[in-house]
Design a protein around this motif. Structure first.
Motif, PDB file in Angstrom:
ATOM      1  N   ASP A  46      -2.761  20.919 -33.543  1.00 14.37           N
ATOM      2  CA  ASP A  46      -1.701  21.755 -34.109  1.00 14.37           C
ATOM      3  C   ASP A  46      -2.264  23.082 -34.622  1.00 14.37           C
ATOM      4  O   ASP A  46      -2.298  23.350 -35.825  1.00 14.37           O
ATOM      5  CB  ASP A  46      -0.949  21.015 -35.213  1.00 14.37           C
ATOM      6  CG  ASP A  46      -0.166  19.827 -34.684  1.00 14.37           C
ATOM      7  OD1 ASP A  46       0.376  19.928 -33.567  1.00 14.37           O
ATOM      8  OD2 ASP A  46      -0.115  18.783 -35.365  1.00 14.37           O
ATOM      9  N   LEU A  47      -2.700  23.886 -33.705  1.00 14.99           N
ATOM     10  CA  LEU A  47      -3.318  25.182 -34.023  1.00 14.99           C
ATOM     11  C   LEU A  47      -2.334  26.041 -34.812  1.00 14.99           C
ATOM     12  O   LEU A  47      -1.220  26.308 -34.359  1.00 14.99           O
ATOM     13  CB  LEU A  47      -3.715  25.884 -32.722  1.00 14.99           C
ATOM     14  CG  LEU A  47      -4.525  27.170 -32.836  1.00 14.99           C
ATOM     15  CD1 LEU A  47      -5.893  26.893 -33.433  1.00 14.99           C
ATOM     16  CD2 LEU A  47      -4.663  27.826 -31.470  1.00 14.99           C
ATOM     17  N   PRO A  68      -4.928  18.542 -28.602  1.00 17.41           N
ATOM     18  CA  PRO A  68      -3.675  19.226 -28.262  1.00 17.41           C
ATOM     19  C   PRO A  68      -3.357  20.319 -29.285  1.00 17.41           C
ATOM     20  O   PRO A  68      -3.375  20.062 -30.490  1.00 17.41           O
ATOM     21  CB  PRO A  68      -2.620  18.116 -28.317  1.00 17.41           C
ATOM     22  CG  PRO A  68      -3.386  16.833 -28.286  1.00 17.41           C
ATOM     23  CD  PRO A  68      -4.710  17.115 -28.926  1.00 17.41           C
ATOM     24  N   SER A  69      -3.097  21.525 -28.823  1.00 22.93           N
ATOM     25  CA  SER A  69      -2.740  22.612 -29.735  1.00 22.93           C
ATOM     26  C   SER A  69      -1.352  22.426 -30.313  1.00 22.93           C
ATOM     27  O   SER A  69      -1.013  23.005 -31.344  1.00 22.93           O
ATOM     28  CB  SER A  69      -2.826  23.957 -29.012  1.00 22.93           C
ATOM     29  OG  SER A  69      -4.156  24.263 -28.668  1.00 22.93           O
ATOM     30  N   ILE A  70      -0.504  21.646 -29.640  1.00 24.65           N
ATOM     31  CA  ILE A  70       0.817  21.276 -30.161  1.00 24.65           C
ATOM     32  C   ILE A  70       0.953  19.769 -29.995  1.00 24.65           C
ATOM     33  O   ILE A  70       1.116  19.276 -28.879  1.00 24.65           O
ATOM     34  CB  ILE A  70       1.953  21.995 -29.406  1.00 24.65           C
ATOM     35  CG1 ILE A  70       1.754  23.512 -29.414  1.00 24.65           C
ATOM     36  CG2 ILE A  70       3.304  21.639 -30.032  1.00 24.65           C
ATOM     37  CD1 ILE A  70       2.786  24.257 -28.598  1.00 24.65           C
ATOM     38  N   SER A  71       0.898  19.045 -31.096  1.00 24.34           N
ATOM     39  CA  SER A  71       0.994  17.583 -31.013  1.00 24.34           C
ATOM     40  C   SER A  71       2.435  17.108 -30.968  1.00 24.34           C
ATOM     41  O   SER A  71       2.703  15.971 -30.590  1.00 24.34           O
ATOM     42  CB  SER A  71       0.279  16.949 -32.208  1.00 24.34           C
ATOM     43  OG  SER A  71       1.022  17.178 -33.404  1.00 24.34           O
ATOM     44  N   LEU A  89      -5.314  29.708 -22.973  1.00 23.93           N
ATOM     45  CA  LEU A  89      -5.422  28.567 -23.880  1.00 23.93           C
ATOM     46  C   LEU A  89      -5.438  27.290 -23.055  1.00 23.93           C
ATOM     47  O   LEU A  89      -4.441  26.945 -22.416  1.00 23.93           O
ATOM     48  CB  LEU A  89      -4.251  28.553 -24.866  1.00 23.93           C
ATOM     49  CG  LEU A  89      -4.114  27.313 -25.754  1.00 23.93           C
ATOM     50  CD1 LEU A  89      -5.352  27.128 -26.626  1.00 23.93           C
ATOM     51  CD2 LEU A  89      -2.857  27.399 -26.626  1.00 23.93           C
ATOM     52  N   LEU A  90      -6.591  26.605 -23.051  1.00 21.06           N
ATOM     53  CA  LEU A  90      -6.729  25.331 -22.361  1.00 21.06           C
ATOM     54  C   LEU A  90      -6.716  24.230 -23.397  1.00 21.06           C
ATOM     55  O   LEU A  90      -7.511  24.253 -24.349  1.00 21.06           O
ATOM     56  CB  LEU A  90      -8.025  25.280 -21.538  1.00 21.06           C
ATOM     57  CG  LEU A  90      -7.962  25.896 -20.131  1.00 21.06           C
ATOM     58  CD1 LEU A  90      -7.696  27.383 -20.189  1.00 21.06           C
ATOM     59  CD2 LEU A  90      -9.253  25.622 -19.384  1.00 21.06           C
ATOM     60  N   ASP A  91      -5.826  23.268 -23.198  1.00 16.62           N
ATOM     61  CA  ASP A  91      -5.533  22.269 -24.213  1.00 16.62           C
ATOM     62  C   ASP A  91      -5.977  20.877 -23.815  1.00 16.62           C
ATOM     63  O   ASP A  91      -6.050  20.547 -22.627  1.00 16.62           O
ATOM     64  CB  ASP A  91      -4.021  22.236 -24.437  1.00 16.62           C
ATOM     65  CG  ASP A  91      -3.641  22.788 -25.793  1.00 16.62           C
ATOM     66  OD1 ASP A  91      -4.524  23.301 -26.484  1.00 16.62           O
ATOM     67  OD2 ASP A  91      -2.455  22.719 -26.142  1.00 16.62           O
ATOM     68  N   ASP A  92      -6.239  20.046 -24.855  1.00 22.23           N
ATOM     69  CA  ASP A  92      -6.468  18.617 -24.670  1.00 22.23           C
ATOM     70  C   ASP A  92      -7.597  18.361 -23.660  1.00 22.23           C
ATOM     71  O   ASP A  92      -7.483  17.516 -22.770  1.00 22.23           O
ATOM     72  CB  ASP A  92      -5.179  17.942 -24.211  1.00 22.23           C
ATOM     73  CG  ASP A  92      -5.132  16.474 -24.593  1.00 22.23           C
ATOM     74  OD1 ASP A  92      -6.023  16.028 -25.343  1.00 22.23           O
ATOM     75  OD2 ASP A  92      -4.223  15.762 -24.129  1.00 22.23           O
ATOM     76  N   LEU A  93      -8.722  19.056 -23.844  1.00 20.84           N
ATOM     77  CA  LEU A  93      -9.845  18.954 -22.907  1.00 20.84           C
ATOM     78  C   LEU A  93     -10.733  17.748 -23.190  1.00 20.84           C
ATOM     79  O   LEU A  93     -11.593  17.414 -22.373  1.00 20.84           O
ATOM     80  CB  LEU A  93     -10.684  20.236 -22.954  1.00 20.84           C
ATOM     81  CG  LEU A  93      -9.983  21.488 -22.391  1.00 20.84           C
ATOM     82  CD1 LEU A  93     -10.739  22.739 -22.770  1.00 20.84           C
ATOM     83  CD2 LEU A  93      -9.832  21.396 -20.889  1.00 20.84           C
ATOM     84  N   GLY A  94     -10.589  17.122 -24.340  1.00 15.29           N
ATOM     85  CA  GLY A  94     -11.328  15.904 -24.624  1.00 15.29           C
ATOM     86  C   GLY A  94     -12.627  16.129 -25.385  1.00 15.29           C
ATOM     87  O   GLY A  94     -13.181  17.229 -25.438  1.00 15.29           O
TER      88      GLY A  94
END
Length: 392
Positions: A46-47, A68-71, A89-94
């Motif tokens: 949640d950036l 995740p930047s938005i959960s 913006l690359l999200d949820d990369l682990g």
């Protein structure tokens, strides 16, 4: 296990981004190391908008988020800021992102994939305006759940800090004179630069006590001021600003632990401890209120409910009770700046000038010296007209 690094360099292709990575699980700590064009590798669910604004201001080339930047818990504002600024913006990369990359590695982005030379490091989701808008719409539907949790956190804070809120127990004694004065409390948050710029006339006139909350102290120095007090965890303020001569108040946990105190002592600086479960900006307000400030002007702090939730942590619940405690003393900088932004209309200036000229003319006309002066002017005008008539 770290993947082997190949020495070949692949030329950039259309739609492919190349950059140097900088890694840190705390976004605000990472921002201080970023150079323009660097890729920021973060671990930030949640950036929030403050973090996103700081990344954009640092000139980041891309943001790679392990989480995740938005959960979906609430509509956080950070991803919109990055996407609007054109930052990939690359999200949820682990979690493997932090295990396989090292500070200074050169990586390639291709869609939602991250490559270290020719090896695939991580695969995630590349956010765009449509994806962010859809995720924000879903998050708004679940906002009621977050409001209930927010209320529960507020009641828990009231239970923990009742003595502090009601009787000022735990507020340290400081040397800075606050009683009877205004205090300007600066947090490096929303629109702090614009507010500080507009408040210059207010600062010149009232000379308030300048209180920087962590990075807010750097914001004051950047604006050309020297803070009187620096309050906070001391994790996002620079060494140079800590040495500026301001009195230091280190925010500690309720049990007395203060990770920031070691840094202050390493610099050979004295400091006070303020143990509390509240946020640093809240204890700065409580300190100023307890020491007799007549007005608190807040720059960059949280004002709206969305901003409170956007901060994304339970401790923000303390902000509501802090504001209730302070009451009418607290004024948001945006309110003060709007008062000072009201310029004098041009028509009013012209009317004032004409009125001044008329008053001067009347004063000259009724005085003895003025009458003599007007006689000289009249004679000079008659001579000028006579000369012109002779010529034509």
């Amino acid at each position: 296990m770290r993947l082997p690094t190949l020495r070949r360099t692949r030329a950039a292709e259309p739609g492919v981004a190349l950059g140097t990575v900088r890694l840190d699980r705390r976004t605000k700590r990472l921002v201080g190391r970023l150079q323009p064009g660097d890729f920021a590798v973060i671990d930030h669910v949640d950036l929030d908008r403050v973090a996103a604004d700081s990344l954009v201001a640092a000139g980041v080339g891309a943001v790679l988020n392990a989480k995740p930047s938005i959960s979906g818990r609430y509509p956080n504002l950070g991803p919109e800021v990055l996407v609007a600024a054109g930052v990939p913006l690359l999200d949820d990369l682990g979690e493997g992102l932090f295990q396989q990359l090292r500070e200074g590695d050169r990586v390639r982005l291709d869609g939602g994939a991250v490559y270290l030379d020719e090896e695939l490091v991580a695969q995630g989701v590349r956010q765009d305006e449509q994806l962010v808008a859809a995720a924000m719409a879903d998050a708004r539907e679940g906002l009621s759940v977050q409001l209930e949790a927010f209320a529960a956190n507020t009641m828990e804070y009231l239970r923990q800090e009742r003595d502090l809120l009601l009787d000022g127990v735990g507020v340290p004694d400081i040397e800075t004179s606050i009683n009877g004065r205004h205090c300007l409390i600066v947090v490096r948050g929303y629109d702090y630069q614009a507010d500080l710029d507009v408040l210059r006339p207010y600062i010149r006139e009232f000379k308030p006590v300048l209180i920087g909350v962590d990075g807010g102290a750097d914001a004051l120095v950047e604006a050309g001021y020297t803070p009187d007090l620096i309050v906070g965890d001391m994790d996002s303020v620079t060494d140079e600003v800590l040495r500026c001569g301001a009195e230091l108040v280190v925010h500690a946990y309720p049990d007395g632990r203060a990770p920031g105190l070691a840094r202050v002592h390493d610099l050979g600086l004295p400091a006070h401890l303020f143990p509390a479960a509240a946020t640093s900006e809240d204890i700065a307000m409580l300190l100023a209120d307890e020491k007799g400030a007549t007005l608190l002007v807040a720059v960059g702090t949280h004002v709206t409910l969305v901003e409170f939730l956007d901060k994304g942590r339970g401790g923000m619940a303390s902000t509501i009770l802090t504001r209730l405690k302070i009451g009418g003393k607290l004024v948001d900088a945006k309110g003060v700046s709007r008062l000072y932004r009201q310029g004098i209309p041009g028509s009013s200036l012209l009317l004032l000038l004409l009125a001044a000229m008329a008053a001067m003319a009347a004063a000259v006309a009724v005085s003895t010296a003025g009458k003599a002066f007007l006689g000289v002017v009249a004679e000079w005008w008659d001579n000028l007209v006579f000369q012109l008539q002779r010529l034509f």
